[in-house]
Design a protein around this motif. Structure first.
Motif, PDB file in Angstrom:
ATOM      1  N   TYR A  43       0.803  -1.219   0.000  1.00 21.97           N
ATOM      2  CA  TYR A  43       0.000   0.000   0.000  1.00 21.97           C
ATOM      3  C   TYR A  43       0.842   1.277   0.000  1.00 21.97           C
ATOM      4  O   TYR A  43       0.296   2.372  -0.060  1.00 21.97           O
ATOM      5  N   PHE A  44       2.162   1.144   0.068  1.00 25.41           N
ATOM      6  CA  PHE A  44       3.038   2.300   0.178  1.00 25.41           C
ATOM      7  C   PHE A  44       4.084   2.281  -0.924  1.00 25.41           C
ATOM      8  O   PHE A  44       4.476   1.224  -1.413  1.00 25.41           O
ATOM      9  N   LEU A  45       4.540   3.473  -1.291  1.00 28.58           N
ATOM     10  CA  LEU A  45       5.617   3.603  -2.262  1.00 28.58           C
ATOM     11  C   LEU A  45       6.939   3.170  -1.630  1.00 28.58           C
ATOM     12  O   LEU A  45       7.032   3.043  -0.410  1.00 28.58           O
ATOM     13  N   PRO A  46       7.975   2.970  -2.450  1.00 26.35           N
ATOM     14  CA  PRO A  46       9.290   2.663  -1.868  1.00 26.35           C
ATOM     15  C   PRO A  46       9.760   3.775  -0.930  1.00 26.35           C
ATOM     16  O   PRO A  46       9.364   4.936  -1.053  1.00 26.35           O
ATOM     17  N   ARG A  47      10.613   3.421   0.000  1.00 19.67           N
ATOM     18  CA  ARG A  47      11.027   4.331   1.065  1.00 19.67           C
ATOM     19  C   ARG A  47      11.772   5.564   0.553  1.00 19.67           C
ATOM     20  O   ARG A  47      11.768   6.611   1.193  1.00 19.67           O
ATOM     21  N   GLU A  48      12.407   5.476  -0.600  1.00 17.38           N
ATOM     22  CA  GLU A  48      13.145   6.614  -1.144  1.00 17.38           C
ATOM     23  C   GLU A  48      12.223   7.807  -1.401  1.00 17.38           C
ATOM     24  O   GLU A  48      12.620   8.962  -1.283  1.00 17.38           O
ATOM     25  N   TYR A  49      11.003   7.526  -1.789  1.00 13.23           N
ATOM     26  CA  TYR A  49      10.050   8.583  -2.082  1.00 13.23           C
ATOM     27  C   TYR A  49       9.607   9.352  -0.840  1.00 13.23           C
ATOM     28  O   TYR A  49       9.079  10.444  -0.952  1.00 13.23           O
ATOM     29  N   SER A  50       9.821   8.784   0.337  1.00 15.20           N
ATOM     30  CA  SER A  50       9.431   9.488   1.558  1.00 15.20           C
ATOM     31  C   SER A  50      10.291  10.716   1.795  1.00 15.20           C
ATOM     32  O   SER A  50       9.914  11.596   2.570  1.00 15.20           O
ATOM     33  N   VAL A  51      11.436  10.804   1.141  1.00 11.38           N
ATOM     34  CA  VAL A  51      12.283  11.984   1.219  1.00 11.38           C
ATOM     35  C   VAL A  51      12.116  12.839  -0.038  1.00 11.38           C
ATOM     36  O   VAL A  51      12.083  14.070   0.028  1.00 11.38           O
ATOM     37  N   ILE A  52      11.983  12.195  -1.182  1.00 16.62           N
ATOM     38  CA  ILE A  52      11.906  12.921  -2.454  1.00 16.62           C
ATOM     39  C   ILE A  52      10.616  13.724  -2.567  1.00 16.62           C
ATOM     40  O   ILE A  52      10.639  14.906  -2.949  1.00 16.62           O
ATOM     41  N   LEU A  53       9.478  13.130  -2.245  1.00 16.87           N
ATOM     42  CA  LEU A  53       8.190  13.809  -2.423  1.00 16.87           C
ATOM     43  C   LEU A  53       8.046  15.067  -1.562  1.00 16.87           C
ATOM     44  O   LEU A  53       7.634  16.114  -2.074  1.00 16.87           O
TER      45      LEU A  53
END
Length: 83
Positions: A43-53
């Motif tokens: 249900y979640f995007l990869p963890r890298e996107y938690s900083v990029i977005l």
């Protein structure tokens, strides 16, 4: 006094913000402690996107605020008189 439409829009914005905050909090704080093969990871995007977005959102916000300030200061300038 706020009208019914204003209250509905306000309720919608607060609900969306609460949902987004809850999703992001679970994504960043809870998911690192859950096994990577658990179904909740789908249900979640990869963890890298938690900083990029959030970084991209901050850049866009700064761009809009800077553009707004630039337009307002440009329009507030008085034309100089030519003698």
């Amino acid at each position: 006094m706020a009208t019914g439409a204003d209250q509905a829009v306000g309720f919608g914005l607060v609900s969306f913000s609460l949902l987004l905050f809850t999703y992001y909090t679970i994504w960043v704080i809870v998911l690192p402690f859950v096994d990577s093969d658990h179904v909740i990871h789908s249900y979640f995007l990869p963890r890298e996107y938690s900083v990029i977005l959030p970084g991209v959102a901050a850049l866009i916000l700064i761009l809009f605020v800077g553009t707004f300030i630039g337009i307002v200061t440009w329009k507030m300038q008085k034309p100089k008189k030519v003698d």
